[in-house]
Design an enzyme around this catalytic site. Structure first.
Site, PDB file in Angstrom:
ATOM      1  CE1 TYR A  60      56.662  57.126  18.990  1.00  0.00           C
ATOM      2  CE2 TYR A  60      54.754  58.562  18.962  1.00  0.00           C
ATOM      3  CZ  TYR A  60      55.458  57.503  18.442  1.00  0.00           C
ATOM      4  OH  TYR A  60      54.936  56.820  17.367  1.00  0.00           O
ATOM      5  CG  LEU A 208      54.548  63.648   5.592  1.00  0.00           C
ATOM      6  CD1 LEU A 208      54.973  64.904   6.346  1.00  0.00           C
ATOM      7  CD2 LEU A 208      53.574  63.999   4.488  1.00  0.00           C
ATOM      8  N   GLY A 211      62.878  62.534   3.629  1.00  0.00           N
ATOM      9  CA  GLY A 211      64.295  62.242   3.443  1.00  0.00           C
ATOM     10  C   GLY A 211      64.591  61.141   2.445  1.00  0.00           C
TER      11      GLY A 211
END
Length: 290
Positions: A60, A208, A211
Site C-alpha cells: 500500500y 463496504l 461503488g
C-alpha cells in the site's frame, strides 16, 4: 464503542471492528492520498474510538501505509494488534506482481519490520499464493520467521477453500484468512466455513462494496437506512456484524477510509441493530447464497 472481542490466534484479544489502511494511500493504492497529517489523525482517532486491530500491507503505497501506522501509533499500546501483508510487489498504480520465493518473502518481512518499527509482527499475511512456488516453500519461510520471533501469527489472503485446506496440512501457524466478502459478494462462503471449522479468523476485504451498490441492492439499503436514520455504508457494516452474531463468530471486518468523518460513521455502525425483516431483506441480495 463497545464491541465483543475475538481472540486472534488464541492469545490476541481484538475488537470485532478493525481498521484497514489501504485508503490512506492514493488511487490504485499508489503514492500518498493527501496530507500526511490527515492520515495520522485518522489512525489515531481509530484507536481513540476503541479499534485494536490495524490491518495494513507493504504494497500500500508501496510502504507508505506501514510508515503511517508507525508514525501515528508507535510506540504501540499493549492491546493494539498490527497486521500486515507481504507477497506482492508493485511497479505502478495498476501493476501487481505476485512474489512468493522464500528469499523475497523473508526480505519483505524484514522491510515491514523496519517500517513498522517493531521487532515482531503480530499477524503477517501472505498477500497472494504464488503459483510458481510450491506452497510448502512459501509457508515454510513464514514458519521460519515465526520460529525466529519475527512473526507472531500467520494469515492467508485471497485463497480458495481447497488451498486453505491444503495449507492447514502444511503448517499450524495459520490463524486467519482475508478474502473478499460483502453484502453482494459471498463467493468465499466455502472459505468462511473452513475458517469456522478450524477456529480461524475471517477478515472480509472490500466489506463496504463501495461503488457497486446499485439497483435492487441500493433500494433495499435505502429502505433499511431510512428506517434507522443511517447511511448505506453503515447498514452494510451493520449487516456484516449481524452476520457475525447470527451466522459466523469468526468474522473480523476491517473497513478502511482516509476521512475522519467516514471513520466516525463506520465505527458508529457498531451501535446499529437490524431486525429480522432487515436481515432477511439484505441476506437475499447476494448472487451466491452463503
Amino acid at each position: 464503542m463497545v464491541l465483543e472481542t475475538y481472540m486472534l490466534g488464541g492469545d490476541l484479544p481484538v475488537r470485532r471492528l478493525g481498521y484497514g489502511t489501504a485508503q490512506l494511500t492514493g488511487a490504485g493504492y499508489w503514492g500518498p492520498r493527501g496530507e500526511r497529517a490527515d492520515a495520522v489523525a485518522v489512525l489515531r482517532r481509530a484507536v481513540e474510538r476503541g479499534v485494536t486491530l490495524i490491518d495494513t500491507a507493504d504494497n500500500y503505497g508501496p510502504g507508505i501505509a506501514e510508515e503511517l501506522v508507525a508514525e501515528a501509533l508507535h510506540p504501540y499500546r499493549d492491546e493494539l494488534v498490527v497486521a500486515t501483508k507481504g507477497g506482492v510487489v508493485r511497479t505502478g498504480d495498476s501493476a501487481w506482481h505476485i512474489e512468493g520465493r522464500p528469499e523475497r518473502l523473508r526480505a519483505m518481512c524484514e522491510a515491514s519490520l523496519r517500517r513498522l518499527r517493531t521487532d515482531r509482527i503480530d499477524l503477517y499475511q501472505l498477500h497472494r499464493l504464488d503459483p510458481r512456488v510450491p506452497m510448502v516453500e512459501q509457508l515454510g519461510v513464514l514458519d521460519e520467521l515465526r520460529a525466529a520471533g519475527k512473526i507472531r501469527h500467520v494469515g492467508l489472503d485471497s485463497v480458495t477453500a481447497e488451498q486453505l485446506t491444503q495449507a492447514l496440512t502444511l503448517t499450524s501457524s495459520i490463524v486467519s484468512v482475508q478474502n473478499r466478502f460483502n453484502l453482494l459478494d459471498r463467493e468465499s462462503a466455502a472459505v468462511l466455513k473452513v475458517c469456522e471449522a478450524h477456529g480461524l479468523a475471517f477478515l472480509p476485504w472490500f466489506p463496504l462494496a463501495n461503488g457497486v451498490l446499485t439497483g435492487e441492492a441500493a433500494a433495499a439499503l435505502d429502505t433499511v437506512a431510512g428506517r434507522l436514520g443511517a447511511s448505506r455504508g453503515q447498514i452494510v457494516l451493520a449487516w456484516l456484524l449481524a452476520w457475525l452474531l447470527h451466522h459466523s463468530p469468526v468474522l473480523l471486518p476491517t473497513p478502511g477510509t482516509g476521512s475522519l468523518a467516514h471513520l466516525e460513521e463506520n465505527l458508529d455502525a457498531a451501535a446499529l441493530r437490524l431486525d429480522a425483516s432487515d436481515t432477511s431483506l439484505l441476506d437475499a441480495l447476494a448472487d451466491s447464497p452463503a
